[in-house]
Each structure stands twice: as C-alpha cells, then as structure tokens.
Design a protein around this motif. Structure first.
Motif, short mmCIF file in Angstrom:
data_model
loop_
_atom_site.label_atom_id
_atom_site.label_comp_id
_atom_site.label_asym_id
_atom_site.label_seq_id
_atom_site.Cartn_x
_atom_site.Cartn_y
_atom_site.Cartn_z
N VAL A 193 1.33 -0.92 -0.16
CA VAL A 193 0.17 0.37 0.17
C VAL A 193 1.06 1.36 -0.17
CG1 VAL A 193 -1.88 1.29 1.03
CG2 VAL A 193 -2.20 -1.22 0.87
N LEU A 194 1.86 1.22 0.80
CA LEU A 194 2.63 2.71 0.74
C LEU A 194 3.94 2.40 0.00
CD1 LEU A 194 4.13 2.87 4.26
CD2 LEU A 194 2.41 3.93 3.91
N PHE A 195 3.85 1.78 -0.90
CA PHE A 195 4.83 1.56 -1.94
C PHE A 195 3.89 2.17 -3.33
CE2 PHE A 195 9.71 -0.42 -2.37
CZ PHE A 195 9.50 0.23 -1.24
N LEU A 196 2.34 2.18 -3.68
CA LEU A 196 2.49 2.44 -4.28
C LEU A 196 1.51 3.72 -4.38
CD1 LEU A 196 -0.46 1.89 -6.89
CD2 LEU A 196 -2.08 0.66 -5.40
N PHE A 197 1.72 3.97 -3.15
CA PHE A 197 0.67 5.05 -2.47
C PHE A 197 2.19 6.59 -2.84
CE2 PHE A 197 0.81 8.92 0.31
CZ PHE A 197 -0.70 9.64 0.22
N MET A 198 2.75 5.85 -3.15
CA MET A 198 4.21 6.62 -3.84
C MET A 198 4.73 6.97 -4.19
SD MET A 198 6.89 6.25 0.02
CE MET A 198 6.96 4.81 0.56
N TYR A 199 4.36 5.60 -5.26
CA TYR A 199 4.52 6.34 -7.29
C TYR A 199 3.69 5.91 -7.19
CZ TYR A 199 5.31 3.70 -11.28
OH TYR A 199 5.95 3.72 -12.49
N LEU A 200 2.29 6.29 -7.44
CA LEU A 200 1.24 7.16 -7.89
C LEU A 200 1.62 8.59 -7.14
CD1 LEU A 200 -1.98 5.45 -6.85
CD2 LEU A 200 -0.56 5.16 -8.21
N ASN A 222 5.40 -8.91 -8.05
CA ASN A 222 5.37 -9.66 -7.24
C ASN A 222 4.72 -9.68 -6.52
OD1 ASN A 222 7.93 -9.62 -9.45
ND2 ASN A 222 9.20 -9.19 -7.95
N HIS A 223 4.00 -8.49 -5.83
CA HIS A 223 3.19 -8.88 -4.51
C HIS A 223 2.16 -9.25 -5.04
CE1 HIS A 223 1.43 -8.48 -0.70
NE2 HIS A 223 0.32 -7.67 -1.59
N VAL A 224 1.25 -9.04 -5.72
CA VAL A 224 0.31 -9.10 -6.59
C VAL A 224 0.20 -10.72 -6.95
CG1 VAL A 224 -1.45 -8.38 -8.91
CG2 VAL A 224 -0.18 -6.77 -7.51
N THR A 225 1.08 -11.33 -8.01
CA THR A 225 1.38 -12.75 -8.09
C THR A 225 1.79 -12.93 -7.34
OG1 THR A 225 3.68 -12.03 -9.11
CG2 THR A 225 1.87 -11.29 -10.63
N GLY A 226 2.13 -12.86 -6.45
CA GLY A 226 2.93 -13.98 -5.75
C GLY A 226 4.22 -14.12 -6.02
#
Length: 321
Positions: free
Chosen positions: A29-36, A84-88
């Motif tokens: 969540v943090l990485f996605l937020f910071m990337y956006l 990687n997180h989404v696909t596992g």
C-alpha cells in the motif's frame, strides 16, 4: 543477457522488505501510494514548466529533467515490487536483474549530475546576475544535460558488464526488493574484488566530483549572500536554494550510507532502509520540496490546472515572449 558461459543461475529471488504477510500488505500500500504520488507530482511539474512561458529558463529546464529522471528512477524498481506482490512471484530473470541494475545506475547518476548542474545555475544567478543570460545559454544547458546522459549511461554499462562477468552458482536469494549491486556481489561465487575496486574508484569519482561542485557553488553563494546588506535580500537569495539543498542532503546522505561506508558497518536492514529512502522516498518528496517552497511553481500549477487544453510541447523551453 541470459546466464552466459559463466553463470548457472537463471533467475534471482527477491525477498522484498518483509517476510510477514501483514507487513507485506502495508509495504504494498505504501509503495503504491508513493509511486502514484511520484509519477503524478513530477508529471505536474514537467507540464507546468512546459506550459508556462515564465518558467522557460535554465533553472526550470533542469528541474523538468530532474522530474523526468525521478519518474524513470522509481519506475525501475517499484512496479516490479508491486507486480511481485500481486502475482505472488518473487523471481526476476538473470537478464532482467542486470537490466534493472543498469537503469538504476544510469538514473542515479543523472540525479547526481543534474543536482550539480542546478547548483552551478544558482551560483551563476546569485553571484553573477548581470552575466546570467550570457553564461547560461540554451546551448550550454543542452550540452550539460546531454553530456550527463552520455556519462551516466557509460558508467551504468561499465558496472553492468562487470557484474555480468561474475559467476553465480547455487545461491540466488537477494534479501532486497530490487537487484542492487552490493547484494549481487555477495551472492557471487567468484571474486568480486574488481567490481568493488571500480565502485570505490571510478564510481566514487562519479559521485564525489558533482558533490564537490555543489559544495563549491554553495560556498560561493553563501559568501555572496552574506554580503547583501538587507535581511530581506538575504532571505530571498537563500530561499531560492533551500529546496535544492534539502534534496541534495537527502540524496547524498543515503547514497553515501549504502555505497561508500565501510562494509563492517553494513547490515541488511540499514542498507534496505537507506535504499528505500533514495529510490522511493526522495523522488516522492521532490515535487513537494520544489513546488511548495516556490511561488513561481505554485502560480504555474494553478494556471495549468485552470486550462482546458494546455499545449504540451518542449520546443519552446527557452523561448521568452
């Protein structure tokens, strides 16, 4: 690149920042937020500079390049981590790992060079204001930027080729969220002493030379500002450099902590925290640092948001009506 003749490892395993599921979810969540935020913030800066003729000056030309590099820099690592997180799946091919390392070096070097060029621009603007237009010409700005790209890519190619010549045997687990040079050298079952020597000599020169230029520029700037009689004048001069100094401190502090500190002081947690700072956090903070403290940028952003059909061309970056 494939595994080549010397490597038996076909892919690497990126462990990420945490092995605990609840922490992994938070990191995602943090990485996605910071990337956006990074992509949106830096794109807004680029568009504001392009669409506002008052910002078609060298200072903002370099800032638009820095914003572009920051988008590319964080895009080299964060999307792969999110996927990687989404696909596992935590794997990355051998060639993909080297490719990621190449672009990390190239964009980190470009950040480094652009910060030095921006410091020189401020030095000329504050210490030689009457000669600014004749010194900081469009030709010189294009030359400085182009030379930076060439040197950055040559340096990245050198380190990537040296890494490709190492042998990787059974251990392919990288305790990191991207393919960084230090974890890769630790995995090698061949002698990485040449790689280490090049990092501390040629790599050190690439990092230290721009840093010395920045330091020298700001020593002259401070000397010139202190001679200004009014406090208002001093504050105005220093305020134009405050944002740049904040970014310089954050960028160089984390880079030095990871790559140029004694190996005995290194730990996986400390190195990972430092790399997160300069690969993810710094590109996220840059749009705020440069826009919130800059009245010209605030006006340009407000003006741009109010437009329905902004013109998105770079052809008149230095044109002043």
């Amino acid at each position: 690149m494939g595994k080549g003749n010397q490597s038996t490892v076909m892919e690497f395993l990126l462990l990420g920042l945490s092995s605990q599921p609840e922490h992994q979810q938070l990191v995602f969540v943090l990485f996605l937020f910071m990337y956006l935020i990074t992509v949106q913030g830096n794109l807004l800066i680029i568009l504001a500079i392009v669409t506002d003729s008052h910002l078609h000056v060298p200072m903002y030309f370099f800032l638009s390049n820095l914003s572009f590099v920051d988008i590319c820099f964080t895009s080299t690592t964060v999307p792969k981590t999110l996927v990687n997180h989404v696909t596992g799946s935590k794997t990355i091919p051998f060639g993909g790992c080297l490719t990621q390392m190449y672009f990390l070096f190239a964009f980190a070097d470009m950040d480094n060079f652009l910060l030095a060029v921006m410091a020189y621009d401020r030095f000329v603007a504050i210490c030689h204001p009457l000669h600014y237009a004749t010194k900081m010409t469009p030709h010189l700005c294009a030359l400085l930027t182009g030379a930076s790209w060439i040197v950055a890519n040559l340096n990245a190619l050198l380190h990537t080729l040296l890494m490709a010549n190492l042998t990787f045997c059974d251990n392919n687990v990288i305790p990191h969220f991207f393919c960084d040079v230090s974890p890769l050298m630790k995995l090698s079952c061949s002698d990485p002493s040449l790689n280490e020597m090049v990092i501390f000599t040629e790599g050190g020169l690439i990092m230290i030379t721009p840093f010395i230029c920045i330091l020298a520029s700001y020593i002259h700037i401070a000397s010139a500002v202190l001679r200004i009689p009014s406090m208002k004048g001093k504050w105005k001069a220093f305020s134009t450099c405050g944002s740049h100094l904040a970014v310089v401190t954050l960028f160089y502090g984390t880079i030095i902590a990871v790559y140029f500190s004694p190996s005995s002081t290194h730990s996986i947690k400390k190195d990972t925290a430092a790399t997160v700072m300069y690969t993810v956090v710094t590109p996220t903070l840059n749009p705020f640092i440069y826009s919130l403290r800059n009245q010209d940028m605030k006006r340009a952003l407000t003006k741009m948001v109010g437009r329905k059909n902004p013109c998105l061309t770079f052809s008149s970056v230095f044109h002043r009506p």
